[in-house]
Motif scaffolding. Structure first.
Motif, PDB file in Angstrom:
ATOM      1  N   ASP A 106      -0.366  -9.976 -10.840  1.00 49.17           N
ATOM      2  CA  ASP A 106      -1.163 -11.177 -10.577  1.00 49.17           C
ATOM      3  C   ASP A 106      -2.638 -10.931 -10.906  1.00 49.17           C
ATOM      4  OD1 ASP A 106       1.138 -12.336  -9.836  1.00 49.17           O
ATOM      5  OD2 ASP A 106       0.657 -12.518  -7.688  1.00 49.17           O
ATOM      6  N   GLU A 107      -3.290 -12.014 -11.326  1.00 46.92           N
ATOM      7  CA  GLU A 107      -4.686 -11.954 -11.770  1.00 46.92           C
ATOM      8  C   GLU A 107      -5.604 -11.471 -10.648  1.00 46.92           C
ATOM      9  OE1 GLU A 107      -7.659 -12.385 -14.555  1.00 46.92           O
ATOM     10  OE2 GLU A 107      -5.528 -12.760 -14.884  1.00 46.92           O
ATOM     11  N   ARG A 108      -5.601 -12.226  -9.561  1.00 37.71           N
ATOM     12  CA  ARG A 108      -6.468 -11.883  -8.437  1.00 37.71           C
ATOM     13  C   ARG A 108      -5.788 -12.366  -7.152  1.00 37.71           C
ATOM     14  NH1 ARG A 108     -12.524 -13.513  -9.581  1.00 37.71           N
ATOM     15  NH2 ARG A 108     -11.684 -15.511  -8.996  1.00 37.71           N
ATOM     16  N   VAL A 133      -4.755  -5.660  -7.906  1.00 31.11           N
ATOM     17  CA  VAL A 133      -4.310  -4.360  -7.390  1.00 31.11           C
ATOM     18  C   VAL A 133      -3.471  -3.617  -8.405  1.00 31.11           C
ATOM     19  CG1 VAL A 133      -4.356  -4.801  -4.914  1.00 31.11           C
ATOM     20  CG2 VAL A 133      -2.389  -5.560  -6.261  1.00 31.11           C
ATOM     21  N   THR A 134      -3.391  -2.310  -8.220  1.00 31.72           N
ATOM     22  CA  THR A 134      -2.477  -1.471  -8.984  1.00 31.72           C
ATOM     23  C   THR A 134      -1.545  -0.798  -7.972  1.00 31.72           C
ATOM     24  OG1 THR A 134      -3.892   0.444  -8.803  1.00 31.72           O
ATOM     25  CG2 THR A 134      -4.255  -0.976 -10.715  1.00 31.72           C
ATOM     26  N   LYS A 135      -0.505  -0.131  -8.518  1.00 24.81           N
ATOM     27  CA  LYS A 135       0.498   0.538  -7.680  1.00 24.81           C
ATOM     28  C   LYS A 135      -0.144   1.531  -6.709  1.00 24.81           C
ATOM     29  CE  LYS A 135       4.259   3.485  -8.883  1.00 24.81           C
ATOM     30  NZ  LYS A 135       5.050   3.946 -10.046  1.00 24.81           N
ATOM     31  N   LYS A 163       4.887 -10.257   2.453  1.00 24.20           N
ATOM     32  CA  LYS A 163       5.836 -10.723   1.437  1.00 24.20           C
ATOM     33  C   LYS A 163       5.552 -10.106   0.072  1.00 24.20           C
ATOM     34  CE  LYS A 163       4.004 -15.333   0.076  1.00 24.20           C
ATOM     35  NZ  LYS A 163       2.744 -14.901  -0.375  1.00 24.20           N
ATOM     36  N   GLY A 164       4.628  -9.224   0.018  1.00 21.59           N
ATOM     37  CA  GLY A 164       4.468  -8.456  -1.203  1.00 21.59           C
ATOM     38  C   GLY A 164       3.453  -9.039  -2.167  1.00 21.59           C
ATOM     39  N   ILE A 165       2.679  -8.163  -2.757  1.00 19.18           N
ATOM     40  CA  ILE A 165       1.646  -8.566  -3.708  1.00 19.18           C
ATOM     41  C   ILE A 165       2.028  -7.961  -5.050  1.00 19.18           C
ATOM     42  CG2 ILE A 165      -0.813  -8.427  -4.236  1.00 19.18           C
ATOM     43  CD1 ILE A 165      -1.027  -7.574  -1.129  1.00 19.18           C
ATOM     44  N   SER A 166       2.040  -8.776  -6.053  1.00 23.02           N
ATOM     45  CA  SER A 166       2.446  -8.274  -7.359  1.00 23.02           C
ATOM     46  C   SER A 166       1.253  -7.693  -8.106  1.00 23.02           C
ATOM     47  CB  SER A 166       3.056  -9.406  -8.167  1.00 23.02           C
ATOM     48  OG  SER A 166       3.259  -8.964  -9.486  1.00 23.02           O
ATOM     49  N   VAL A 167       1.492  -6.560  -8.728  1.00 25.91           N
ATOM     50  CA  VAL A 167       0.411  -5.925  -9.482  1.00 25.91           C
ATOM     51  C   VAL A 167       0.111  -6.700 -10.766  1.00 25.91           C
ATOM     52  CG1 VAL A 167       0.913  -3.636  -8.589  1.00 25.91           C
ATOM     53  CG2 VAL A 167       1.967  -4.365 -10.720  1.00 25.91           C
ATOM     54  N   TYR A 224      10.215  -8.372 -13.236  1.00 27.31           N
ATOM     55  CA  TYR A 224       9.439  -8.079 -14.443  1.00 27.31           C
ATOM     56  C   TYR A 224      10.298  -8.046 -15.695  1.00 27.31           C
ATOM     57  CZ  TYR A 224       6.388  -6.602 -10.681  1.00 27.31           C
ATOM     58  OH  TYR A 224       5.663  -6.569  -9.547  1.00 27.31           O
ATOM     59  N   SER A 225      11.619  -8.266 -15.496  1.00 26.22           N
ATOM     60  CA  SER A 225      12.558  -8.253 -16.626  1.00 26.22           C
ATOM     61  C   SER A 225      12.469  -6.971 -17.428  1.00 26.22           C
ATOM     62  CB  SER A 225      12.312  -9.444 -17.553  1.00 26.22           C
ATOM     63  OG  SER A 225      12.494 -10.621 -16.833  1.00 26.22           O
ATOM     64  N   THR A 226      12.358  -5.848 -16.729  1.00 26.62           N
ATOM     65  CA  THR A 226      12.312  -4.575 -17.442  1.00 26.62           C
ATOM     66  C   THR A 226      13.580  -3.790 -17.149  1.00 26.62           C
ATOM     67  OG1 THR A 226      11.126  -3.630 -15.599  1.00 26.62           O
ATOM     68  CG2 THR A 226       9.811  -4.335 -17.479  1.00 26.62           C
ATOM     69  N   GLU A 227      13.986  -2.969 -18.120  1.00 25.91           N
ATOM     70  CA  GLU A 227      15.201  -2.182 -17.985  1.00 25.91           C
ATOM     71  C   GLU A 227      14.845  -0.712 -18.182  1.00 25.91           C
ATOM     72  OE1 GLU A 227      18.452  -4.142 -20.224  1.00 25.91           O
ATOM     73  OE2 GLU A 227      19.468  -2.213 -19.953  1.00 25.91           O
ATOM     74  N   VAL A 228      15.283   0.124 -17.263  1.00 28.47           N
ATOM     75  CA  VAL A 228      15.061   1.561 -17.392  1.00 28.47           C
ATOM     76  C   VAL A 228      16.385   2.242 -17.061  1.00 28.47           C
ATOM     77  CG1 VAL A 228      13.616   3.520 -16.722  1.00 28.47           C
ATOM     78  CG2 VAL A 228      12.705   1.216 -16.511  1.00 28.47           C
ATOM     79  N   SER A 229      16.670   3.381 -17.711  1.00 27.63           N
ATOM     80  CA  SER A 229      17.929   4.067 -17.414  1.00 27.63           C
ATOM     81  C   SER A 229      17.749   5.578 -17.413  1.00 27.63           C
ATOM     82  CB  SER A 229      18.999   3.668 -18.422  1.00 27.63           C
ATOM     83  OG  SER A 229      18.666   4.212 -19.673  1.00 27.63           O
TER      84      SER A 229
END
Ligand SMILES: *[C@@H]1O[C@H](CO)[C@@H](O)[C@H](O)[C@H]1NC(C)=O
Ligand SMILES: *[C@@H]1O[C@H](CO)[C@@H](O)[C@H](O)[C@H]1NC(C)=O
Ligand SMILES: *[C@@H]1O[C@H](CO)[C@@H](O)[C@H](O)[C@H]1NC(C)=O
Ligand SMILES: *[C@@H]1O[C@H](CO)[C@@H](O)[C@H](O)[C@H]1NC(C)=O
Ligand SMILES: *[C@@H]1O[C@H](CO)[C@@H](O)[C@H](O)[C@H]1NC(C)=O
Ligand SMILES: *[C@@H]1O[C@H](CO)[C@@H](O)[C@H](O)[C@H]1NC(C)=O
Ligand SMILES: *[C@@H]1O[C@H](CO)[C@@H](O)[C@H](O)[C@H]1NC(C)=O
Length: 627
Positions: A157-159, A215-217, A151-155, A329-334
């Motif tokens: 998250d603390e640990r 973790v990182t990407k 179900k996915g691990i978010s980068v 992450y509420s980020t916007e890229v274009s």
């Protein structure tokens, strides 16, 4: 260490022996040697030795084997002079055997055999002795298996919990170690490892270890695995799990927008597919906008990450922007892309209509088409390129200049974008014959088909000086061909035929003259009187001779022709190819021979309308070998 101890013991024992030997009457010390510890794997065979030793001669009176678990001993085997027996109902009844040298063999070994085994030996008056061996049992665990949450691990998250490693049914408890990039992981700020051990009803241990790690990407591909380490008889061992890929969630940092089809330049009418991809996981929401100067950007209707523009027009050119929004992450890229829709207008010809030009005159036709990029123009006539500029200039036109011309406009930088238009050039003028004059070789009585071909515009009408079977055909829009079929008479041969081609701009006349084929023979050995009429027989002989001569010359001719074809004889070909004949095949061989006599003297020459040919003329006669 154990060895050292036993060595010390031995020295001590030897000393005792020495003392006992000197001090007669004291009982000798009875000793039983056994390994203190023995390792065995479940299912295998354990062999425990039991060796008695004493300074004096002695006789063994009995041997007993016991198993002992935490102090409570149970006899499992007994042997004396009279019997040797395995005790009933001990759990070893069917699994043990004792050899002549008192060695105990247990097979197969079970987990419950992890206990002490005692060997007691009695030697009558010499007393008795016993010793024990601690049996250690080992069982290898199952291959460790890593379970990762899909179900996915978010980068962010603390640990977060990364994965759990499980290894089953080992004995004693195996250890699990986590690895990242081949480096063992330890508890620290970024990492926490929690292990739990479950003792199964079988007595074996199942160990599971859960890894928590920031973790990182970059951690998403094949980096993590676990290792189980365990002991087997005589060796420490380990097994590694498979490397696992993690399902990581990370925000979009970069967006890539591109045209996936068409793969080359875009033309009007194409269906254009634009794809937009963000590098985040999960893929971000994507929306497309057309950038409009001075007004709000227009949001385009798209299907997830794909924008399809059907049947594009030049007005669809412009800048398209793809915007992503990461809910997590509420980020916007274009990112944006510029679309160029190439186009080419209809071809415009100047003058527009089919063009008339007078014979010998000049004409220029311009061809133009407007396009989004540099164009290139070619003019073609019957698939031959006649000009590579947009102006087609014809100077001093002839009837050959007349016809259909096509102008093709292409855009070199944009394949498959081209336009063309055709126009007709009409050359007006009085009739002209294709050939100025004709001379025809004919046989008397033959039916010949005479042809007159004339060009002109309007298309000329062909008329003939004499009656006959006439046909007229239109070769093209400015050429007509008239055919006249007639029988050759001497009168006709003398007069010839003339044809006239006429149209509204003038008329021309052409004469076609006939030449009769003439056959002569060489003088006979007995010259005949010119006046004396030839007898019928001699006439016959002459005819036979002529035929024979013709045959000889035919063969000679064929040989010469063959050599000529082979290139052995350099010689120009006869150019009389425009003569049309219905009779008289191409293979006709005309043979003429020089003679001292005049034509009339031989009586064979059917004079050409009384005209006499000069002898010099006849000297030029030739062998005409038509091919
Ligand atoms: C048992 O056997 C070991 C090895 O031979 C020996 O060192 C030890 O002294 C023995 N113990 C007894 C009580 O006999
Ligand atoms: C051992 O037994 C044999 C016969 O059974 C006997 O002859 C011998 O004396 C015995 N030895 C000792 C030391 O008792
Ligand atoms: C497991 O780890 C413990 C503590 O580090 C260690 O004492 C033990 O010998 C290890 N067991 C095996 C089988 O490696
Ligand atoms: C992990 O991901 C890489 C690259 O995406 C892939 O080649 C590899 O097969 C994956 N491994 C497993 C165990 O799924
Ligand atoms: C046609 O053009 C040629 C040269 O381009 C010129 O010499 C000639 O005079 C022109 N003829 C007419 C009829 O304009
Ligand atoms: C052709 O035939 C017509 C009648 O059939 C005749 O009047 C005319 O004189 C003939 N012309 C020639 C040139 O023989
Ligand atoms: C004469 O020849 C042409 C072509 O060679 C043919 O079309 C025409 O029909 C012929 N005319 C006669 C009357 O045979």
């Amino acid at each position: 260490m154990a060895l050292l101890v036993s060595a010390v013991d031995f020295c001590f024992f030897s000393l005792l022996m020495l003392l006992s030997g000197t001090r007669k009457g004291e009982t000798a010390r009875f000793l039983v040697s056994m390994p203190a510890e023995l390792e065995a794997a479940v299912g295998e065979t354990a062999v425990i030795t039991c060796v008695p030793s004493i300074s004096e001669a002695f006789n063994i009176t009995y041997v007993q084997w016991f198993s002992s678990d935490r102090g409570s001993r149970q006899r499992i085997y007994y042997m004396d002079q009279n019997e040797n027996s395995t005790d009933k109902n001990t759990g070893y009844t069917n699994r043990i055997s004792v050899s002549d040298d008192f060695t105990l063999t247990i097979s197969p070994v079970t987990l419950q055999d992890e206990r002490s085994f005692l060997c007691q030996i009695g030697a009558g008056p010499a007393g008795n002795g016993e010793n024990k061996t601690e049996l250690r049992i080992y069982k290898s665990p199952s291959l460790p298996v890593v379970h990762v949450s899909d179900k996915g691990i978010s980068v962010n998250d603390e640990r977060p919990e990364i994965a759990t490693c499980v290894t089953k049914n080992g004995y004693p408890t195996p250890n699990i170690t986590w690895y990242k990039d081949r480096t063992p992981m330890k508890d620290n700020d970024e990492t926490r490892i929690s292990a739990s051990v479950v003792k199964e009803s079988s007595g074996l241990y199942t160990v599971s270890s859960t890894l928590y790690h920031r973790v990182t990407k970059e951690d998403r591909i094949e980096k993590f695995y676990c290792e189980v380490s365990y002991r087997m008889p005589g060796a420490d061992k380990m097994m590694e799990s498979e490397r696992v890929n993690l399902t990581l969630h990370y925000p979009t940092e970069e967006v890539n927008v591109m045209v996936v089809s068409p793969t080359d330049e875009i033309r009007e009418g194409d269906n254009v597919t634009i794809k937009c991809k963000g590098d985040g996981n999960p893929e971000p929401e994507v929306s497309f906008f057309k950038i409009k100067e001075g007004e709000d950007d227009e949001e385009m209707e798209s299907n997830e990450d794909t924008l399809i523009l059907s049947d594009v027009k030049r007005t669809d050119s412009g800048r398209y922007e793809c915007r992503t929004f990461d809910l997590l992450y509420s980020t916007e890229v274009s990112a944006a892309i510029t679309l160029v829709v190439n186009h080419l207008s209809e071809v415009m010809l100047t003058p527009e209509k089919p063009t008339d030009v007078m014979l010998g005159g000049n004409l220029t036709i311009y061809c133009n088409a407007l396009g989004s990029q540099k164009t290139s123009v070619i003019w073609k006539k019957k698939n031959h390129v006649v000009a590579k500029t947009n102006a087609l200039t014809l100077t001093d036109v002839t009837y050959q200049s007349a016809g259909d011309y096509t102008c093709e406009v292409t855009m070199p930088s944009v394949p498959r974008l081209s336009r063309k238009k055709a126009t007709r050039v009409i050359v007006k003028g009085a009739p002209e014959f294709e050939l100025k004059a004709d001379e025809l070789w004919v046989h008397e009585g033959e039916i010949v088909n005479v042809t007159c071909k004339a060009m002109g515009y309007p298309r000329p009408e062909i008329t003939w000086s004499i009656n006959g079977t006439m046909t007229q055909k239109n070769v093209n829009h400015h050429t007509s061909a008239g055919h006249l079929s007639l029988q050759v008479t001497q009168e006709l041969a003398a007069a010839g035929v003339s044809c006239t081609a006429s149209n509204s701009l003038g008329s021309v006349n052409k004469k076609i003259s006939f030449q009769l084929h003439v056959v002569t023979i060489p003088p006979t050995s007995a010259p005949v009187s010119a006046k004396a009429p030839l007898q019928k027989e001699s006439k016959g002989i002459i005819i036979v001779v002529v035929i024979v001569c013709i045959l000889v010359f035919a063969i000679l001719g064929a040989v010469l022709y063959f050599l000529y074809k082979k290139g052995k004889i350099p010689c120009g070909r006869s150019g009389k190819k425009d003569i049309t004949k219905t009779n008289g095949s191409k293979d006709d061989i005309v043979v003429e021979m020089k003679t001292d006599k005049t034509a009339e003297q031989t009586g064979l020459l059917q004079g050409m309308n009384g005209e006499k040919k000069p002898v010099g003329d006849q000297g030029e006669k030739y062998i005409d070998l038509r091919s």
